[in-house]
Design a protein around this motif. Structure first.
Motif, PDB file in Angstrom:
ATOM      1  N   LEU A  78       0.824   1.811   3.458  1.00 35.98           N
ATOM      2  CA  LEU A  78       1.519   3.077   3.626  1.00 35.98           C
ATOM      3  C   LEU A  78       1.207   4.001   2.456  1.00 35.98           C
ATOM      4  O   LEU A  78       0.828   3.542   1.375  1.00 35.98           O
ATOM      5  N   LEU A 105       8.010  -1.889  10.862  1.00 41.70           N
ATOM      6  CA  LEU A 105       7.350  -2.171   9.590  1.00 41.70           C
ATOM      7  C   LEU A 105       7.519  -3.630   9.188  1.00 41.70           C
ATOM      8  O   LEU A 105       6.572  -4.259   8.689  1.00 41.70           O
ATOM      9  N   TRP A 147       1.537   6.695   7.721  1.00 45.75           N
ATOM     10  CA  TRP A 147       0.927   5.490   8.259  1.00 45.75           C
ATOM     11  C   TRP A 147      -0.594   5.627   8.190  1.00 45.75           C
ATOM     12  O   TRP A 147      -1.112   6.752   8.102  1.00 45.75           O
TER      13      TRP A 147
END
Length: 197
Positions: free
Chosen positions: A137, A129, A148
């Motif tokens: 997200l 990330l 995701w």
């Protein structure tokens, strides 16, 4: 507190490890007992130069971070002192959730009591990330999952009481007040039992 059910947001990435509460909100700004206005001092010593001008290279000053309500940070986030002003400052700055491979226990407790969601995910996931600032997200509090864009998801740990408080938008006192009828009924039953004895 406002209810926290689902949040879709791009992420802002702050890869430093061991970000302590004095970096989140420096001690010199702890002169207030209200939350309003603390957001402008969040990460103050990193966000501004010596003359008080915003540092364009700092993550939260970049244009792509303007809409970010999710902060992804390095491990051991929120270590240091127990100041409740740290989650207040993040919330006032627009951050609603922090994702890290490790979040300090006292910071975590303070965050949950104030409506800021601390999420611990595996280090490899957080590292991935951190390499994707701006990634969008979705966080679903009721399901306890982070999603995701492709639809993949991971669970995160959240105790039932904290989940209830976030979903209902109440702190501990607000939750107790919402149980007034049940508490009154219990007290009546207890009085009846005491008189029988």
């Amino acid at each position: 507190m406002s209810p926290f059910r689902c949040l879709e947001s791009p992420i802002a990435c702050l890869p430093q490890a061991n970000i302590d509460t004095d970096q989140i909100i420096p001690a010199r700004f702890l002169t207030t007992t209200t939350r309003e206005g603390l957001g402008r001092h969040a990460f103050h010593d990193w966000r501004y130069d010596a003359e008080g001008r915003p540092d364009p290279d700092f993550v939260l000053n970049r244009p792509e971070a303007a809409q970010a309500r999710i902060l992804v940070a390095g491990p051991n986030f929120g270590c240091g002192s127990s100041r409740e002003h740290a989650p207040w400052a993040l919330l006032d700055a627009g951050i609603r959730a922090v994702i890290s491979a490790g979040i300090a226990d006292i910071f975590r407790a303070n965050a949950l009591k104030n409506g800021l969601l601390p999420i611990v995910l595996p280090e490899a996931v957080v590292d991935t990330l951190l390499a994707q600032p701006g990634l969008r997200l979705k966080i679903d509090v009721a399901k306890g999952r982070v999603y995701w864009p492709e639809g993949e998801s991971l669970p995160f740990a959240l105790d039932a009481f904290s989940r209830t408080c976030l979903l209902e938008g109440v702190d501990e006192l607000g939750y107790l007040l919402s149980q007034h009828e049940a508490i009154a009924a219990y007290e009546r039953r207890h009085e009846d039992t005491a008189h029988v004895a």
